[in-house]
Scaffold this motif. Structure first.
Motif, PDB file in Angstrom:
ATOM      1  N   CYS A 255       0.871  -1.190   0.159  1.00 26.15           N
ATOM      2  CA  CYS A 255      -0.085   0.112   0.059  1.00 26.15           C
ATOM      3  C   CYS A 255       0.837   1.288  -0.071  1.00 26.15           C
ATOM      4  CB  CYS A 255      -0.898  -0.140   1.422  1.00 26.15           C
ATOM      5  SG  CYS A 255      -0.159  -0.036   2.853  1.00 26.15           S
ATOM      6  N   ALA A 256       2.105   1.244  -0.071  1.00 22.77           N
ATOM      7  CA  ALA A 256       3.041   2.172  -0.129  1.00 22.77           C
ATOM      8  C   ALA A 256       2.886   3.276   0.884  1.00 22.77           C
ATOM      9  CB  ALA A 256       2.845   3.036  -1.314  1.00 22.77           C
ATOM     10  N   GLY A 257       2.293   2.794   2.088  1.00 26.44           N
ATOM     11  CA  GLY A 257       2.357   3.792   3.189  1.00 26.44           C
ATOM     12  C   GLY A 257       1.078   4.380   3.415  1.00 26.44           C
ATOM     13  N   ARG A 258       0.217   4.053   2.610  1.00 26.76           N
ATOM     14  CA  ARG A 258      -1.141   4.775   2.493  1.00 26.76           C
ATOM     15  C   ARG A 258      -2.302   3.909   2.442  1.00 26.76           C
ATOM     16  NH1 ARG A 258      -0.769  10.017  -1.925  1.00 26.76           N
ATOM     17  NH2 ARG A 258       0.808  10.890  -0.889  1.00 26.76           N
ATOM     18  N   SER A 259      -3.204   4.288   3.225  1.00 24.31           N
ATOM     19  CA  SER A 259      -4.522   3.481   3.404  1.00 24.31           C
ATOM     20  C   SER A 259      -5.687   4.380   3.501  1.00 24.31           C
ATOM     21  CB  SER A 259      -4.557   2.652   4.390  1.00 24.31           C
ATOM     22  OG  SER A 259      -5.623   1.680   4.246  1.00 24.31           O
ATOM     23  N   ARG A 260      -6.769   4.177   2.921  1.00 25.38           N
ATOM     24  CA  ARG A 260      -8.115   5.051   2.875  1.00 25.38           C
ATOM     25  C   ARG A 260      -8.608   5.018   4.473  1.00 25.38           C
ATOM     26  NH1 ARG A 260     -12.678   6.163  -0.579  1.00 25.38           N
ATOM     27  NH2 ARG A 260     -11.588   5.238  -2.261  1.00 25.38           N
ATOM     28  N   MET A 261      -8.800   6.395   4.860  1.00 24.14           N
ATOM     29  CA  MET A 261      -9.385   6.060   6.219  1.00 24.14           C
ATOM     30  C   MET A 261     -11.116   6.186   6.167  1.00 24.14           C
ATOM     31  SD  MET A 261      -6.749   6.445   7.864  1.00 24.14           S
ATOM     32  CE  MET A 261      -7.581   6.732   9.428  1.00 24.14           C
ATOM     33  N   THR A 262     -11.597   5.126   6.459  1.00 28.26           N
ATOM     34  CA  THR A 262     -13.058   4.771   6.372  1.00 28.26           C
ATOM     35  C   THR A 262     -13.908   5.216   7.503  1.00 28.26           C
ATOM     36  OG1 THR A 262     -12.689   2.688   7.395  1.00 28.26           O
ATOM     37  CG2 THR A 262     -12.196   2.762   4.938  1.00 28.26           C
ATOM     38  N   ALA A 263     -13.475   5.387   8.547  1.00 26.96           N
ATOM     39  CA  ALA A 263     -14.361   5.983   9.534  1.00 26.96           C
ATOM     40  C   ALA A 263     -13.676   6.664  10.881  1.00 26.96           C
ATOM     41  CB  ALA A 263     -15.209   4.726  10.263  1.00 26.96           C
ATOM     42  N   VAL A 264     -14.298   7.551  11.632  1.00 28.19           N
ATOM     43  CA  VAL A 264     -13.745   8.491  12.432  1.00 28.19           C
ATOM     44  C   VAL A 264     -14.827   8.907  13.411  1.00 28.19           C
ATOM     45  CG1 VAL A 264     -14.193  10.380  11.338  1.00 28.19           C
ATOM     46  CG2 VAL A 264     -12.322  10.477  12.930  1.00 28.19           C
ATOM     47  N   ALA A 265     -14.349   8.789  14.807  1.00 27.20           N
ATOM     48  CA  ALA A 265     -15.352   9.191  15.767  1.00 27.20           C
ATOM     49  C   ALA A 265     -14.521  10.063  16.793  1.00 27.20           C
ATOM     50  CB  ALA A 265     -15.765   8.105  16.610  1.00 27.20           C
ATOM     51  N   TRP A 266     -15.187  11.135  17.447  1.00 30.77           N
ATOM     52  CA  TRP A 266     -14.690  12.010  18.305  1.00 30.77           C
ATOM     53  C   TRP A 266     -15.395  12.039  19.389  1.00 30.77           C
ATOM     54  CZ3 TRP A 266     -11.976  17.107  15.988  1.00 30.77           C
ATOM     55  CH2 TRP A 266     -11.111  17.485  16.847  1.00 30.77           C
ATOM     56  N   GLY A 267     -14.788  11.693  20.582  1.00 29.53           N
ATOM     57  CA  GLY A 267     -15.756  11.575  21.797  1.00 29.53           C
ATOM     58  C   GLY A 267     -15.073  12.051  22.906  1.00 29.53           C
ATOM     59  N   ALA A 268     -15.619  12.433  24.160  1.00 25.98           N
ATOM     60  CA  ALA A 268     -15.069  13.158  25.361  1.00 25.98           C
ATOM     61  C   ALA A 268     -16.065  12.785  26.529  1.00 25.98           C
ATOM     62  CB  ALA A 268     -15.205  14.612  25.198  1.00 25.98           C
ATOM     63  N   ALA A 270     -18.451  12.636  29.537  1.00 26.43           N
ATOM     64  CA  ALA A 270     -19.426  13.721  29.917  1.00 26.43           C
ATOM     65  C   ALA A 270     -19.087  14.553  31.319  1.00 26.43           C
ATOM     66  CB  ALA A 270     -20.929  12.934  30.142  1.00 26.43           C
ATOM     67  N   SER A 271     -18.453  13.991  32.093  1.00 27.80           N
ATOM     68  CA  SER A 271     -18.097  14.596  33.063  1.00 27.80           C
ATOM     69  C   SER A 271     -16.714  15.410  32.982  1.00 27.80           C
ATOM     70  CB  SER A 271     -17.783  13.328  34.126  1.00 27.80           C
ATOM     71  OG  SER A 271     -16.674  12.675  33.699  1.00 27.80           O
ATOM     72  N   GLY A 272     -16.159  15.753  31.759  1.00 30.88           N
ATOM     73  CA  GLY A 272     -15.102  16.378  31.476  1.00 30.88           C
ATOM     74  C   GLY A 272     -13.805  15.539  31.605  1.00 30.88           C
ATOM     75  N   GLY A 273     -12.884  15.823  30.670  1.00 32.20           N
ATOM     76  CA  GLY A 273     -11.780  15.266  30.321  1.00 32.20           C
ATOM     77  C   GLY A 273     -11.237  15.331  29.255  1.00 32.20           C
ATOM     78  N   ASN A 274     -10.137  14.636  28.756  1.00 37.57           N
ATOM     79  CA  ASN A 274      -9.568  14.650  27.359  1.00 37.57           C
ATOM     80  C   ASN A 274     -10.200  14.018  26.212  1.00 37.57           C
ATOM     81  OD1 ASN A 274      -7.389  16.125  28.527  1.00 37.57           O
ATOM     82  ND2 ASN A 274      -6.162  14.208  28.992  1.00 37.57           N
ATOM     83  N   PRO A 275     -10.649  14.577  25.052  1.00 41.64           N
ATOM     84  CA  PRO A 275     -11.324  13.910  24.036  1.00 41.64           C
ATOM     85  C   PRO A 275     -10.521  12.996  23.524  1.00 41.64           C
ATOM     86  CG  PRO A 275     -11.278  16.341  23.992  1.00 41.64           C
ATOM     87  CD  PRO A 275     -10.402  15.879  25.011  1.00 41.64           C
ATOM     88  N   VAL A 276     -11.193  12.039  22.862  1.00 41.48           N
ATOM     89  CA  VAL A 276     -10.542  10.758  22.243  1.00 41.48           C
ATOM     90  C   VAL A 276     -10.893  10.918  20.730  1.00 41.48           C
ATOM     91  CG1 VAL A 276     -10.251   8.255  22.349  1.00 41.48           C
ATOM     92  CG2 VAL A 276     -10.605   9.600  24.295  1.00 41.48           C
TER      93      VAL A 276
END
Length: 576
Positions: A255-268, A270-276
């Protein structure tokens, strides 16, 4: 006839039998009649008719000794725990529905489809007889021309999490768009330079964008995943370059170091803290980054999380930010712990539809007490978040794949999108609030034939264009697109159409008004030579500009020349 007040007058009435159908058309009283809604009957009509509901039995060794009646009671109890008893069906698209999203207040619903359009639905204007979208938007309509019809399927559309004033629109194109809740394009992110090898130096995606999502706490930040092996974080106020670029370096062979990104999620939490920030690649890798950066190196990476060359279309993070659930194209659903992001905690089999619809998703319930997803058979699966076993399986569109699902926290309603172009809103009258419940509680609106634009010749007003001739109207200079003004701006469908006022329509004065109020207006119809000669005698008696020479040079002197003299200097004789 007597004039006394005590006399009785006999009024003849039509004599009809009690069961005569003509009685339905005869008035029973004078004055305006108010049509009240039978809420109970209307809601009862929207009740789902499931002949054979599939409610899986809970694995309990003692359940073998229980009676069939106890099992049926448990199944009915499971159905009452979830808002799936009633449904509202929206048939507004022509092809498969690939994305659904509700704003945080739950008043507006958007749906994207493979027909390259986004439909905007407003629950406040819906009645049981007027279920549909109030506006249809093609994000690429402004770039269409006579020679090209550029349109792209909708990959993902999502309202911002905090205010819902804008939504992220992602099509099968390198440029994502930020659109207002009324369908106007506010921002279009820049496209990167496809001739640059290093993805860190490009200002945008150079390949198709597959999906995206919003930052959990910042309403001005979003992330997009592309086929150029990058995750790009954008500030919606700056469209010329991304805020951060996350380059994924694949370690798979070939794949020459590249691959299609198919999904992403961004959460944190509810009580506070670093997002993921969690992303999935086509080579089966799952990567996790700290939501606050830096994004030079992932905090955790799992190779072969799912089978390579299969699309992992669904990722979601629990409300506490600790658990991650993924649905891969290999027919597996896996549960991960962000604190020990190495091996899956639970793995279950679930038939995949990513070979046909790569945007098939999986979602946590608002309180993370359940996980919902669709299936290729058209069933809605509600899973236990601890062991991923189905708590309830109910058919939505039997035989047709169920692509996308969503569960709104305030409305407590489940929205689904299927491959047969149907959008279903599942609710329970006792558990759900507003939304579909309010729409089914209103009085039905009386429908007219002009309400259906497909049955009229004029798509704007519902009247035949041959029957009315508007003075001053022509073939050119008018924009016939619904929802768009002549200048190209979107027209608010809730506001009545305002007639366009041109400079010639502001006032049409007569000749007297022009001559009295406009200076020098009389000169329009005068001969300029006659107008100048009118001032010849006045200029001769009282010169205005040559008055200084009246005493020193009273008589104009000209040189006198005879006819024999040459009028000009002596010319040299031409050489022969």
């Amino acid at each position: 006839m007597s004039g006394s007040d005590s006399d009785d007058y006999l009024v003849e009435e039509p004599v009809l039998a009690d069961d005569d159908p003509m009685r339905a058309y005869l008035p029973a009283s004078f004055g305006k009649k108010t049509k009240e809604a039978n809420v109970a009957k209307q809601i009862d009509q929207s009740k789902r008719q499931v002949e054979n509901p599939v409610a899986p039995k809970k694995p309990d060794p003692a359940s073998d000794s229980d009676s069939d009646d106890d099992d049926s009671d448990d199944d009915s109890d499971d159905e009452e725990k979830f808002p799936v008893s009633h449904e509202l069906v929206l048939k507004t698209h022509d092809r498969a529905v690939t994305s659904v999203s509700l704003d945080p207040a739950g008043s507006r619903l958007i749906s994207g489809s493979l027909d390259c359009t986004i439909k905007l639905h407003d629950f406040a204007s819906m009645t049981p007889t007027t279920l549909g979208a109030f506006k249809s938007v093609d994000p690429w309509e402004t770039k269409k021309s006579a020679t090209s019809s550029e349109s792209h399927p909708i990959q993902h559309a999502e309202f911002s999490r905090l205010t819902g004033s804008v939504f992220l629109c992602i099509t099968a194109h390198p440029q994502a768009k930020i659109m207002s809740r009324d369908g106007d394009i506010l921002t279009e992110f820049v496209k990167g330079d496809m001739y640059l090898r290093d993805m860190n130096n490009t200002k945008g995606h150079i390949g198709e964008i597959t999906t995206g999502t919003w930052h959990p706490t910042d309403q001005n930040v979003c992330v997009t995943a592309g086929s150029d092996s990058t995750l790009r974080i954008w500030d919606i106020n700056n469209k010329r370059s991304q805020k951060e670029v996350v380059v994924f370096k694949s370690k798979a062979l070939g794949c020459a170091g590249r691959s299609r990104m198919t999904a992403v999620a961004w959460g944190a939490p509810a009580s506070g803290g670093n997002p993921v920030l969690v992303g999935a690649a086509l080579d089966g890798t799952l990567v996790m980054y700290s939501g606050n950066g830096p994004f030079h190196r992932p905090s955790a990476e799992i190779r072969d999380a799912h089978r390579p060359d299969t699309r992992t279309g669904g990722i979601d993070i629990s409300s506490d930010g600790r658990m991650v659930v993924t649905r891969g194209g290999d027919g597996l659903i896996k549960l991960w712990d962000t604190r020990k992001f190495k091996e899956p905690l639970v793995t279950v089999e679930h038939p995949s539809t990513s070979d046909r619809f790569c945007m098939t998703n999986i979602k946590y319930s608002p309180s993370s007490t359940s996980i919902i997803t669709g299936s290729a058979s058209g069933h809605l699966h509600i899973l236990n978040p601890g062991n991923l076993r189905p708590e309830l399986v109910t058919p939505i569109t039997p035989g047709v794949p169920l692509i996308v699902v969503d569960w709104h926290p305030k409305l407590n309603q489940i929205i689904t999108g299927s491959a047969n172009a149907e959008t279903h809103v599942l609710y329970n009258p006792t558990m759900s609030h507003r939304g579909a419940v309010e729409a089914m509680s209103r009085a039905p609106k009386k429908r007219y034939i002009d309400d259906n634009p497909a049955l009229t010749m004029d798509q704007t007003f519902g009247l035949s264009s041959d029957s009315i001739i508007t003075p001053g109207s022509g073939m050119f200079g008018t924009n016939k697109r619904s929802g768009v003004t002549a200048s190209g701006k979107s027209r608010d469908p809730r506001r009545p159409q305002v007639q366009t006022i041109t400079p010639f329509m502001r006032s049409q004065p007569d000749e007297k008004h022009i001559s009295d109020n406009i200076p020098l207006s009389r000169m329009l119809h005068e001969d300029p030579r006659e107008a100048l000669l009118r001032y010849a005698e006045i200029a001769k008696k009282n010169p205005k500009f040559t008055g200084a020479w009246t005493s020193t040079q009273p008589v104009t002197q000209y040189a006198e020349l005879s006819d024999e003299e040459d009028e000009g200097p002596d010319k040299k004789k031409a050489r022969r």
